[in-house]
Design a protein around this motif. Sequence first.
Motif, short mmCIF file in Angstrom:
data_model
loop_
_atom_site.label_atom_id
_atom_site.label_comp_id
_atom_site.label_asym_id
_atom_site.label_seq_id
_atom_site.Cartn_x
_atom_site.Cartn_y
_atom_site.Cartn_z
N ALA A 1 -9.52 55.47 -8.90
CA ALA A 1 -10.82 54.80 -9.01
C ALA A 1 -11.43 54.60 -7.62
CB ALA A 1 -10.65 53.46 -9.70
N VAL A 2 -12.73 54.51 -7.59
CA VAL A 2 -13.43 54.35 -6.33
C VAL A 2 -13.94 52.92 -6.23
CG1 VAL A 2 -15.40 55.10 -4.97
CG2 VAL A 2 -14.10 56.77 -6.27
N VAL A 3 -13.65 52.27 -5.10
CA VAL A 3 -14.11 50.91 -4.83
C VAL A 3 -15.41 51.01 -4.07
CG1 VAL A 3 -13.59 48.77 -3.65
CG2 VAL A 3 -11.76 50.05 -4.73
N GLY A 4 -16.47 50.44 -4.61
CA GLY A 4 -17.76 50.53 -3.94
C GLY A 4 -18.22 51.97 -3.93
N GLU A 5 -18.68 52.45 -2.79
CA GLU A 5 -19.15 53.82 -2.69
C GLU A 5 -18.33 54.65 -1.72
OE1 GLU A 5 -23.23 53.56 -1.64
OE2 GLU A 5 -23.76 52.42 -3.42
N SER A 6 -17.56 54.01 -0.86
CA SER A 6 -16.91 54.79 0.20
C SER A 6 -15.40 54.66 0.25
CB SER A 6 -17.49 54.37 1.55
OG SER A 6 -17.23 53.01 1.78
N LEU B 1 -13.05 41.75 -2.83
CA LEU B 1 -12.86 40.68 -1.87
C LEU B 1 -12.56 41.20 -0.47
CD1 LEU B 1 -10.63 38.35 -4.05
CD2 LEU B 1 -13.08 38.21 -3.68
N GLY B 2 -12.87 40.37 0.49
CA GLY B 2 -12.56 40.64 1.89
C GLY B 2 -12.35 39.31 2.59
N PRO B 3 -11.94 39.33 3.85
CA PRO B 3 -11.76 38.07 4.59
C PRO B 3 -13.10 37.34 4.72
CG PRO B 3 -10.81 39.93 5.77
CD PRO B 3 -11.58 40.49 4.64
N LEU C 1 -8.54 33.10 3.58
CA LEU C 1 -9.49 32.80 2.52
C LEU C 1 -10.31 34.05 2.19
CD1 LEU C 1 -10.67 30.50 0.75
CD2 LEU C 1 -12.45 30.30 2.48
N PRO C 2 -10.25 34.52 0.95
CA PRO C 2 -11.05 35.70 0.59
C PRO C 2 -12.46 35.30 0.15
CG PRO C 2 -9.62 35.12 -1.22
CD PRO C 2 -9.33 34.14 -0.11
N GLY C 3 -13.36 36.25 0.30
CA GLY C 3 -14.74 36.06 -0.15
C GLY C 3 -15.26 37.37 -0.71
N THR C 4 -16.30 37.31 -1.53
CA THR C 4 -16.85 38.53 -2.10
C THR C 4 -17.61 39.30 -1.02
OG1 THR C 4 -18.81 37.34 -2.85
CG2 THR C 4 -17.03 37.64 -4.43
N ILE C 5 -17.40 40.61 -1.01
CA ILE C 5 -18.03 41.46 -0.01
C ILE C 5 -19.54 41.50 -0.21
CG2 ILE C 5 -18.19 43.83 0.83
CD1 ILE C 5 -15.22 44.09 0.20
N HIS C 6 -19.95 41.66 -1.46
CA HIS C 6 -21.37 41.73 -1.80
C HIS C 6 -21.57 40.89 -3.05
CE1 HIS C 6 -25.28 43.55 -2.78
NE2 HIS C 6 -25.33 43.77 -1.48
N PRO C 7 -22.68 40.17 -3.18
CA PRO C 7 -22.84 39.28 -4.34
C PRO C 7 -22.75 39.98 -5.70
CG PRO C 7 -24.52 38.80 -2.69
CD PRO C 7 -23.78 40.02 -2.22
N GLU C 8 -23.14 41.25 -5.77
CA GLU C 8 -23.10 41.96 -7.05
C GLU C 8 -21.74 42.61 -7.32
OE1 GLU C 8 -25.85 42.83 -4.86
OE2 GLU C 8 -26.91 41.17 -5.77
N GLN C 9 -20.84 42.60 -6.35
CA GLN C 9 -19.53 43.24 -6.53
C GLN C 9 -18.44 42.18 -6.62
OE1 GLN C 9 -19.14 45.84 -3.20
NE2 GLN C 9 -20.40 47.45 -4.11
N SER C 10 -17.31 42.56 -7.18
CA SER C 10 -16.20 41.61 -7.31
C SER C 10 -15.08 41.90 -6.30
CB SER C 10 -15.63 41.65 -8.73
OG SER C 10 -15.12 42.94 -9.00
#
Length: 139
Positions: A2-7, A67-69, A56-65
């Motif tokens: 599966a592809v996460v995001g676009e890249s 996570l990143g630092p 502490l993780p946070g969402t990378i982009h509001p429309e995506q689920s």
Amino acid sequence: MAVVGESMSELQYFWGWVVYLTGAIGCLLSLWFIVRKWHPRVKRPLMMAFAVLFFLPGTIHPEQSFLGPAFLISLYDGLSQGIEAMWRTGQAVAIIAGVAAITGVLLPVAKATVTRDKRQKARTGKTSHAQRQRKEPAC
């Protein structure tokens, strides 16, 4: 795969987290070596706040689920999109790091008093309570 995001693929996303967490643990360990002889009232809140910042993780982009630092996302959003975007994940980081630091300050420091009592016992050979000596009546 599966592809996460676009890249990124899932495997690349996983290995990115592995590398980041390894580096964060190394940074926290380095900080511990720097502050290990400091007083616990200073050392504990500092270590807790940095642990929150690193893990502490946070969402990378509001429309995506995905996570990143959270503090890195907040920093990147602030540099690329302005202060308003920085507050999206920065708010959670600031609040939770503050709570961790306050918790670290409020935790009791019993170790210092226990070791001080043990040192005193070792030097004098007595306990902290005074031992009463029996007085004989004089004739």
